[in-house]
Design a protein around this motif. Structure first.
Motif, PDB file in Angstrom:
ATOM      1  N   UNK A  97       0.839  -1.233   0.002  1.00 36.29           N
ATOM      2  CA  UNK A  97       0.111  -0.010   0.066  1.00 36.29           C
ATOM      3  C   UNK A  97       0.763   1.336   0.025  1.00 36.29           C
ATOM      4  N   UNK A  98       1.941   1.183   0.666  1.00 35.25           N
ATOM      5  CA  UNK A  98       2.969   2.431   0.900  1.00 35.25           C
ATOM      6  C   UNK A  98       3.352   2.686  -0.395  1.00 35.25           C
ATOM      7  N   UNK A  99       3.981   1.584  -1.146  1.00 34.40           N
ATOM      8  CA  UNK A  99       4.614   1.512  -2.371  1.00 34.40           C
ATOM      9  C   UNK A  99       3.567   2.188  -3.367  1.00 34.40           C
ATOM     10  N   UNK A 100       2.487   1.927  -3.417  1.00 36.23           N
ATOM     11  CA  UNK A 100       1.352   2.434  -4.486  1.00 36.23           C
ATOM     12  C   UNK A 100       1.214   3.633  -4.213  1.00 36.23           C
ATOM     13  N   UNK A 101       0.770   3.925  -3.129  1.00 33.03           N
ATOM     14  CA  UNK A 101       0.251   5.301  -2.624  1.00 33.03           C
ATOM     15  C   UNK A 101       1.095   6.528  -2.577  1.00 33.03           C
ATOM     16  N   UNK A 102       2.147   6.087  -1.809  1.00 32.63           N
ATOM     17  CA  UNK A 102       3.131   6.904  -1.475  1.00 32.63           C
ATOM     18  C   UNK A 102       4.044   6.997  -2.649  1.00 32.63           C
ATOM     19  N   UNK A 103       4.922   6.172  -3.013  1.00 32.27           N
ATOM     20  CA  UNK A 103       6.009   6.114  -3.737  1.00 32.27           C
ATOM     21  C   UNK A 103       5.585   6.329  -5.435  1.00 32.27           C
ATOM     22  N   UNK A 104       4.660   5.548  -5.913  1.00 34.66           N
ATOM     23  CA  UNK A 104       4.110   5.713  -7.168  1.00 34.66           C
ATOM     24  C   UNK A 104       3.072   6.744  -7.557  1.00 34.66           C
ATOM     25  N   UNK A 105       2.450   7.294  -6.606  1.00 38.51           N
ATOM     26  CA  UNK A 105       1.326   8.291  -6.818  1.00 38.51           C
ATOM     27  C   UNK A 105       1.339   9.539  -5.931  1.00 38.51           C
ATOM     28  N   UNK A 106       2.607   9.602  -5.238  1.00 32.72           N
ATOM     29  CA  UNK A 106       2.899  10.840  -4.567  1.00 32.72           C
ATOM     30  C   UNK A 106       1.817  11.188  -3.500  1.00 32.72           C
ATOM     31  N   UNK A 107       1.317  10.225  -2.888  1.00 30.68           N
ATOM     32  CA  UNK A 107       0.316  10.416  -2.142  1.00 30.68           C
ATOM     33  C   UNK A 107       0.799  10.483  -0.631  1.00 30.68           C
ATOM     34  N   UNK A 108       0.025  10.299   0.437  1.00 28.23           N
ATOM     35  CA  UNK A 108       0.464  10.306   1.836  1.00 28.23           C
ATOM     36  C   UNK A 108      -0.516   9.314   2.626  1.00 28.23           C
ATOM     37  N   UNK A 109       0.291   8.743   3.494  1.00 31.27           N
ATOM     38  CA  UNK A 109      -0.560   7.735   4.584  1.00 31.27           C
ATOM     39  C   UNK A 109      -0.187   8.188   5.837  1.00 31.27           C
ATOM     40  N   UNK A 110      -1.360   8.889   6.652  1.00 28.87           N
ATOM     41  CA  UNK A 110      -0.988   9.034   8.095  1.00 28.87           C
ATOM     42  C   UNK A 110      -1.718   8.254   8.854  1.00 28.87           C
ATOM     43  N   UNK A 111      -0.861   7.963  10.077  1.00 26.16           N
ATOM     44  CA  UNK A 111      -1.502   6.611  10.905  1.00 26.16           C
ATOM     45  C   UNK A 111      -1.368   7.362  12.437  1.00 26.16           C
ATOM     46  N   UNK A 112      -2.456   7.132  12.988  1.00 23.31           N
ATOM     47  CA  UNK A 112      -2.935   7.371  14.268  1.00 23.31           C
ATOM     48  C   UNK A 112      -3.245   6.295  15.236  1.00 23.31           C
ATOM     49  N   UNK A 113      -2.585   5.891  16.227  1.00 27.76           N
ATOM     50  CA  UNK A 113      -2.837   4.669  17.010  1.00 27.76           C
ATOM     51  C   UNK A 113      -2.763   4.935  18.476  1.00 27.76           C
ATOM     52  N   UNK A 114      -3.713   4.411  19.095  1.00 36.82           N
ATOM     53  CA  UNK A 114      -3.383   4.299  20.646  1.00 36.82           C
ATOM     54  C   UNK A 114      -3.830   3.044  21.163  1.00 36.82           C
ATOM     55  N   UNK A 115      -3.016   2.445  21.781  1.00 32.28           N
ATOM     56  CA  UNK A 115      -3.017   0.971  22.462  1.00 32.28           C
ATOM     57  C   UNK A 115      -4.399   1.136  23.167  1.00 32.28           C
ATOM     58  N   UNK A 116      -5.080   0.156  23.074  1.00 28.75           N
ATOM     59  CA  UNK A 116      -6.484  -0.369  23.758  1.00 28.75           C
ATOM     60  C   UNK A 116      -7.543   0.542  23.099  1.00 28.75           C
ATOM     61  N   UNK A 117      -7.387   1.460  22.083  1.00 28.42           N
ATOM     62  CA  UNK A 117      -8.388   2.307  21.650  1.00 28.42           C
ATOM     63  C   UNK A 117      -8.542   1.834  20.201  1.00 28.42           C
ATOM     64  N   UNK A 118      -7.506   1.893  19.344  1.00 30.60           N
ATOM     65  CA  UNK A 118      -7.623   1.601  17.911  1.00 30.60           C
ATOM     66  C   UNK A 118      -6.561   2.250  17.152  1.00 30.60           C
ATOM     67  N   UNK A 119      -6.760   2.208  15.810  1.00 31.55           N
ATOM     68  CA  UNK A 119      -5.982   2.725  14.796  1.00 31.55           C
ATOM     69  C   UNK A 119      -6.740   3.246  13.754  1.00 31.55           C
ATOM     70  N   UNK A 120      -6.301   4.596  13.194  1.00 30.02           N
ATOM     71  CA  UNK A 120      -6.821   5.211  12.025  1.00 30.02           C
ATOM     72  C   UNK A 120      -6.012   5.579  11.107  1.00 30.02           C
TER      73      UNK A 120
END
Length: 64
Positions: free
Chosen positions: A33-56
């Motif tokens: 996903x990183x390869x396609x979105x960021x490297x090939x299409x100049x996109x961005x992936x942001x990740x927010x995560x908190x243990x015992x809460x979840x990830x977005x």
């Protein structure tokens, strides 16, 4: 999921990194996903995560 530690979060885009049991995951999904979105299409992936809460994940792609 239940969120992830900062140590796990720092490796999620590494090829073959997985927290699953042996034989249950290849660790290639987020790496691809990183390869396609960021490297090939100049996109961005942001990740927010908190243990015992979840990830977005927030995915942004440029409009051209």
């Amino acid at each position: 999921g239940i969120g992830m530690t900062s140590k796990v979060k720092s490796r999620i885009f590494d090829p073959f990194f997985t927290t699953k049991d042996v034989g249950k995951g290849t660790g290639q999904g987020l790496s691809m996903a990183y390869s396609v979105i960021v490297e090939k299409h100049n996109g961005k992936i942001e990740v927010e995560s908190e243990v015992n809460v979840g990830t977005q994940f927030k995915i942004s792609l440029p409009i051209s």
